[in-house]
Design a protein around this motif. Sequence first.
Motif, mmCIF file in Angstrom:
data_model
loop_
_atom_site.group_PDB
_atom_site.id
_atom_site.type_symbol
_atom_site.label_atom_id
_atom_site.label_comp_id
_atom_site.label_asym_id
_atom_site.label_seq_id
_atom_site.Cartn_x
_atom_site.Cartn_y
_atom_site.Cartn_z
ATOM 1 N N TRP A 199 0.824 -1.203 0.000
ATOM 2 C CA TRP A 199 0.000 0.000 0.000
ATOM 3 C C TRP A 199 0.866 1.264 0.000
ATOM 4 N N ASP A 200 1.191 1.800 1.171
ATOM 5 C CA ASP A 200 1.848 3.109 1.273
ATOM 6 C C ASP A 200 3.216 3.156 0.591
ATOM 7 N N ARG A 220 -3.113 -6.884 -2.986
ATOM 8 C CA ARG A 220 -3.971 -5.842 -2.405
ATOM 9 C C ARG A 220 -5.432 -6.277 -2.357
ATOM 10 N N ARG A 224 -7.311 -6.654 1.239
ATOM 11 C CA ARG A 224 -8.531 -5.915 1.574
ATOM 12 C C ARG A 224 -9.651 -6.862 1.984
ATOM 13 N N ARG A 273 -4.426 4.246 8.750
ATOM 14 C CA ARG A 273 -4.190 3.410 7.568
ATOM 15 C C ARG A 273 -5.279 2.343 7.422
ATOM 16 N N HIS A 318 -7.298 2.046 4.005
ATOM 17 C CA HIS A 318 -7.135 0.906 3.108
ATOM 18 C C HIS A 318 -8.204 -0.168 3.294
#
Length: 362
Positions: free
Chosen positions: A119-120, A146, A150, A169, A173
């Motif tokens: 992610w980041d 991802r 999720r 976060r 997310h």
Amino acid sequence: MKVALVHDWLVTMGGAERVLETLAHMYPDAPIYTGVLDRSRLSPYLQQRTIYSTFVQRLPRAKRWYNRYLPLLMYGFEQFDLSRYDLVISSSAAIAKGVLTRAETVHVSYIHTPMRYAWDLYHDYHNREAKGLTRRLMGPVFHYVRLWDRLSADRADVLVANSHTVQQRIRKHYRRSAEVVFPPVNIDRFQPAPHPGDYYLVLSRLVAYKRVDLAIEAANALGIKLVVAGDGPERERLARLASRHVEFVGAVDDEKASALMTGAKGLIFPGEEDFGIVPVEMQAAGRPVIAYGQGGVKDTVIDGKTGVFFDRQEIDAVIAAIRRAETITWDSQAIRQHTEQFRPAVFETRMAQIIQTALDGR
């Protein structure tokens, strides 16, 4: 009540593993499920526990290449049969939260962070560190990662974040709320000394995102003594940057780390961490922390009282923060007192309350 603990992988004893160890003390009969296991690298207490690993354990160099087997680990965690447990507690910075449980089972997941490299920090890893075939495969592989990450975040009934940064976060997310419970820190390892030493300290893995180069460049410019404890792929590059004022001592054990913290003038912490146990330990030793003011340090350091923040990851900002720290008369006992909120007993009480509320809600 039958309880199981789940953790991403057990190949070292870092901060996440200390959290698991505390959970294991809370539930002494609970077996532990993990992706890959290197029992020799664990604490004596965890070595004695019943631990099950995935089929990835049998693949080549799994204890070193576990990150490369990430998609297989995702599948492996889904194959754990946890149907006989009433309560599952996962400790997850990656995939442990993705285990499958019955509708009647309560699953509480302690989130160290959503996967930062998915992610980041995805573009940082892709553009700066990944090379060759790894770089070419990152796009399609991490697109799948991802999606799985999720969806797997919805499998837990309750999410717990280790800091307010991670809480944000999770909201971004996973689109879920999470309570914050700070990780346990053994502050009793440290006793403040009456007088500081003559050096600043960096205690860190030597990897790019830790930004140890900023501390070294600032020490070079100011002509101050800096001790760098830790090892990693960046060591050779960092050593080439260092002046004669900078000393590299390599990886250190807990006893040596405690001695270095107690004897230092302060800790320089130029990276951004999800929580960051080392700054808490430094304050437990009664010493201030000079830190980049983002991430977990916003929960653990009080600017002007237990440390100094700088707002940019640039050399001049670090230099200004060190100069500011030099003008402050630090109260070592007040710094130490600030860390009482991070004791393991506080963590255990808060987690027990959250878990009991989840069980009552069942």
